[in-house]
Design a protein around this motif. Structure first.
Motif, PDB file in Angstrom:
ATOM      1  N   THR A  33       0.814  -1.229  -0.038  1.00  0.00           N
ATOM      2  CA  THR A  33      -0.038  -0.113  -0.096  1.00  0.00           C
ATOM      3  C   THR A  33       0.785   1.203   0.004  1.00  0.00           C
ATOM      4  O   THR A  33       0.103   2.567  -0.040  1.00  0.00           O
ATOM      5  CB  THR A  33      -0.968  -0.004   1.089  1.00  0.00           C
ATOM      6  N   HIS A  34       2.133   1.177   0.029  1.00  0.00           N
ATOM      7  CA  HIS A  34       3.006   2.325  -0.140  1.00  0.00           C
ATOM      8  C   HIS A  34       4.300   2.319  -0.701  1.00  0.00           C
ATOM      9  O   HIS A  34       5.243   1.248  -0.176  1.00  0.00           O
ATOM     10  CB  HIS A  34       3.123   3.224   1.324  1.00  0.00           C
ATOM     11  N   GLY A  35       4.853   3.008  -1.435  1.00  0.00           N
ATOM     12  CA  GLY A  35       6.209   2.895  -2.103  1.00  0.00           C
ATOM     13  C   GLY A  35       6.237   3.822  -3.384  1.00  0.00           C
ATOM     14  O   GLY A  35       5.365   4.649  -3.824  1.00  0.00           O
ATOM     15  N   HIS A  36       7.475   3.871  -3.863  1.00  0.00           N
ATOM     16  CA  HIS A  36       7.979   4.742  -4.866  1.00  0.00           C
ATOM     17  C   HIS A  36       8.795   3.717  -5.540  1.00  0.00           C
ATOM     18  O   HIS A  36      10.099   3.360  -5.320  1.00  0.00           O
ATOM     19  CB  HIS A  36       8.790   5.849  -4.421  1.00  0.00           C
ATOM     20  N   ALA A  37       7.982   3.039  -6.800  1.00  0.00           N
ATOM     21  CA  ALA A  37       8.822   1.877  -7.304  1.00  0.00           C
ATOM     22  C   ALA A  37      10.312   2.171  -7.812  1.00  0.00           C
ATOM     23  O   ALA A  37      10.946   1.377  -7.714  1.00  0.00           O
ATOM     24  CB  ALA A  37       7.961   1.422  -8.520  1.00  0.00           C
ATOM     25  N   ILE A  82      -1.017  10.414   0.384  1.00  0.00           N
ATOM     26  CA  ILE A  82      -0.125  11.631   1.107  1.00  0.00           C
ATOM     27  C   ILE A  82       0.700  11.028   2.207  1.00  0.00           C
ATOM     28  O   ILE A  82       0.272  10.304   3.092  1.00  0.00           O
ATOM     29  CB  ILE A  82      -0.837  12.831   1.600  1.00  0.00           C
ATOM     30  N   HIS A  83       2.000  11.554   2.345  1.00  0.00           N
ATOM     31  CA  HIS A  83       2.865  11.104   3.678  1.00  0.00           C
ATOM     32  C   HIS A  83       2.147  11.961   4.844  1.00  0.00           C
ATOM     33  O   HIS A  83       2.162  13.299   4.723  1.00  0.00           O
ATOM     34  CB  HIS A  83       3.997  11.198   3.447  1.00  0.00           C
ATOM     35  N   LEU A  84       1.952  11.516   5.897  1.00  0.00           N
ATOM     36  CA  LEU A  84       1.710  12.175   7.164  1.00  0.00           C
ATOM     37  C   LEU A  84       2.094  11.497   8.344  1.00  0.00           C
ATOM     38  O   LEU A  84       2.055  10.433   8.694  1.00  0.00           O
ATOM     39  CB  LEU A  84       0.084  11.936   7.042  1.00  0.00           C
ATOM     40  N   ALA A  93       0.075   7.493   4.437  1.00  0.00           N
ATOM     41  CA  ALA A  93       1.538   6.880   4.764  1.00  0.00           C
ATOM     42  C   ALA A  93       1.948   7.159   5.733  1.00  0.00           C
ATOM     43  O   ALA A  93       2.116   8.408   6.329  1.00  0.00           O
ATOM     44  CB  ALA A  93       2.232   6.902   3.560  1.00  0.00           C
ATOM     45  N   HIS A  94       2.235   6.182   6.547  1.00  0.00           N
ATOM     46  CA  HIS A  94       3.110   6.084   7.880  1.00  0.00           C
ATOM     47  C   HIS A  94       2.154   6.328   9.172  1.00  0.00           C
ATOM     48  O   HIS A  94       2.030   5.586  10.065  1.00  0.00           O
ATOM     49  CB  HIS A  94       4.255   7.214   7.857  1.00  0.00           C
ATOM     50  N   CYS A  95       1.815   7.561   9.411  1.00  0.00           N
ATOM     51  CA  CYS A  95       1.134   7.992  10.729  1.00  0.00           C
ATOM     52  C   CYS A  95       1.791   7.335  11.739  1.00  0.00           C
ATOM     53  O   CYS A  95       1.367   6.443  12.739  1.00  0.00           O
ATOM     54  CB  CYS A  95      -0.301   7.168  10.572  1.00  0.00           C
ATOM     55  N   THR A 139       5.765  -1.485   1.957  1.00  0.00           N
ATOM     56  CA  THR A 139       7.248  -1.496   2.012  1.00  0.00           C
ATOM     57  C   THR A 139       8.142  -0.032   1.961  1.00  0.00           C
ATOM     58  O   THR A 139       9.243  -0.028   2.579  1.00  0.00           O
ATOM     59  CB  THR A 139       7.919  -2.389   0.875  1.00  0.00           C
ATOM     60  N   ASP A 140       7.432   0.757   1.539  1.00  0.00           N
ATOM     61  CA  ASP A 140       7.717   2.072   1.202  1.00  0.00           C
ATOM     62  C   ASP A 140       8.817   2.116  -0.162  1.00  0.00           C
ATOM     63  O   ASP A 140       9.071   0.853  -0.747  1.00  0.00           O
ATOM     64  CB  ASP A 140       8.755   2.804   2.321  1.00  0.00           C
ATOM     65  N   GLY A 141       9.694   3.007  -0.527  1.00  0.00           N
ATOM     66  CA  GLY A 141      10.606   2.627  -1.574  1.00  0.00           C
ATOM     67  C   GLY A 141      11.800   1.935  -1.306  1.00  0.00           C
ATOM     68  O   GLY A 141      12.022   1.572   0.027  1.00  0.00           O
TER      69      GLY A 141
HETATM   70 ZN    ZN Z   1       6.898   7.189   0.918  1.00  0.00          ZN
END
Ligand code: ZN
Length: 433
Positions: free
Chosen positions: A65-69, A212-214, A249-251, A300-302
């Motif tokens: 659910t979150h990443g920067h391929a 959005i990253h929060l 993302a994150h929280c 995973t994030d990037g």
């Molecule tokens: Zn990110």
């Protein structure tokens, strides 16, 4: 291959709480599951393509659910520094050297890694997203794609909105629905309030969710209080951003008030335990957020902050980390962790209901695991085996929307030799500090 496929397996995870241990089957027609069941399929087989894999378990594809391929290009290029320094000194200088071509090949590499480790759906937020979408389209993976929007100047803001609109027009629904588009304001500290309002308006106009990253670091939250007198989530609420469908993302640094705002607005949260640990950002209160009724997916994030895209690692970490933090062995159970990585993940990225399960009416995003692996011996509890014991190496075959994309551990849609050559060629020329 006939349009109707009967897959016969030796175990079936329909959902994390509905498991068939032993011979079972899935029948799908084109991209949609028609039927699943225990034992032998008793219907007419004459017009079916039958794939018999009794030494495999079928599970729903994992949802990242979150990443920067394309950040696969920066894997291991700047480790062991905190987020702000990592971004400013390591990542931004590398990103300034990115080309469209580099993003295309970086995304191909990400798709190779994700598909062969059992991820069938992922989100992306980056630059040159046309190239990313092209790579996603070719690879056969399911992608939820956003242009990463930065609002440092008015010119950047205008361009970002125009690009997002044309990205939506070109790609939303492409690949017979495999690709969907979201709007991607990067973060409150890179998008000023007026810009966030414009993005929210566009989200309404195009009927698109936002990601959005929060509240990723304590520093971000402290700065938000200093500049706006409220937390990043409080700011999003006061701007009306949370009235739209949002994936945050994150929280990591959220207080009780933040959590009730997220819950009240049905904001979906991408929990990235490994990235948050590696950047020294902290540990998100995932159990508290789940208890408040928030839909949590795993990410995973990037690959520059993880450093791989292996969802089996996130799954296991999510299931164990919070037990340690809370000194509570029941904090997140194996079925709950698997739910976050599949059905809740699909909900978090705004996929239709049913996605993330292997049940009638759902998309045929199916991962086969090797039941003959030592990690599946013995099998008292298949879900526990998957969460606490299995690894990405146990993934043998993958189908997305009913199409075979990985066979015997190798991608069938991607030219891995070509990807290897291109990545080595492109990254050799990067100037690094
Ligand atoms: Zn990110």
């Amino acid at each position: 291959m006939n349009q109707r496929v009967l897959l016969e397996v030796g175990g079936l995870i329909e959902t994390p709480t509905s498991v068939i241990t032993g011979p079972s089957y899935i029948l799908w027609n084109q991209s949609t599951i028609e039927e699943t069941g225990a034992g032998e399929y008793l219907g007419d087989r004459s017009l079916l393509t039958v794939i018999r894999r009794r030494n495999r378990i079928a599970m729903p594809g994992l949802v990242n659910t979150h990443g920067h391929a394309a950040m696969t290009l920066f894997r291991s290029a700047g480790d062991d520094v905190p987020l702000e320094k990592w971004l400013k000194e390591k990542i931004y200088p590398l990103e300034r050297q990115l080309t469209k071509e580099a993003v295309y090949w970086g995304t191909q590499l990400a798709c190779w890694e994700m598909l062969t480790s059992g991820t069938t759906c992922f989100t992306d937020m980056y630059f040159y997203m046309n190239e990313s979408a092209r790579a996603v389209h070719e690879s056969g993976i399911r992608g939820v794609l956003s242009i990463g929007l930065l609002g440092f100047t008015e010119e950047m803001q205008k361009q970002g909105l125009a690009d997002s609109k044309s990205h939506y027009e070109t790609w939303h629904g492409a690949g017979e629905g495999r690709i969907s588009v979201m709007l991607g304001p990067h973060a409150p500290y890179t998008c000023p309030p007026a810009f966030l309002l414009q993005i929210t308006e566009l989200s309404q106009l195009l009927d698109l969710p936002m990601q959005i990253h929060l509240s990723e670091t304590a520093y971000e939250v402290a700065e938000s209080y200093r500049q706006h007198g409220t937390s990043p989530i409080g700011l999003m609420h006061s701007l009306g951003v949370l009235n739209r469908p949002v994936l945050a993302a994150h929280c990591v640094h959220v207080d009780d008030k933040d959590i009730s705002l997220l819950a009240a607005h049905d904001v979906r949260v991408a929990h990235n335990p490994q990235s948050n640990l590696k950047l020294g950002s902290g540990i998100a209160p995932a159990v508290k957020m789940r208890q408040a009724g928030i839909t949590l997916g795993l990410g995973t994030d990037g690959a520059a902050s993880n450093n791989n895209l292996d969802m089996f690692e996130e799954l296991r970490l999510a299931a164990t980390l919070h037990k340690g933090v809370l000194q509570d062995a029941t904090a997140i159970t194996a079925p709950e962790a698997l739910e976050m990585a599949t059905v809740s993940g699909a909900r978090a990225v705004f996929r239709p209901t049913g996605d993330g399960t292997l049940t009638a009416g759902a998309v045929a995003d199916v991962v086969l695991l090797n039941l003959e692996s030592p990690r599946f011996l013995p099998t008292y509890d298949l879900v526990s085996n998957i969460v606490y014991s299995a690894s990405a190496e146990d993934v043998t075959d993958v189908f997305v929307a009913g199409q075979e994309v990985v066979r015997k551990g190798e991608p069938v849609t991607l030219d891995t030799e070509q990807i290897r050559y291109q990545i080595e060629r492109i990254t050799r020329n990067f100037e690094r500090k």
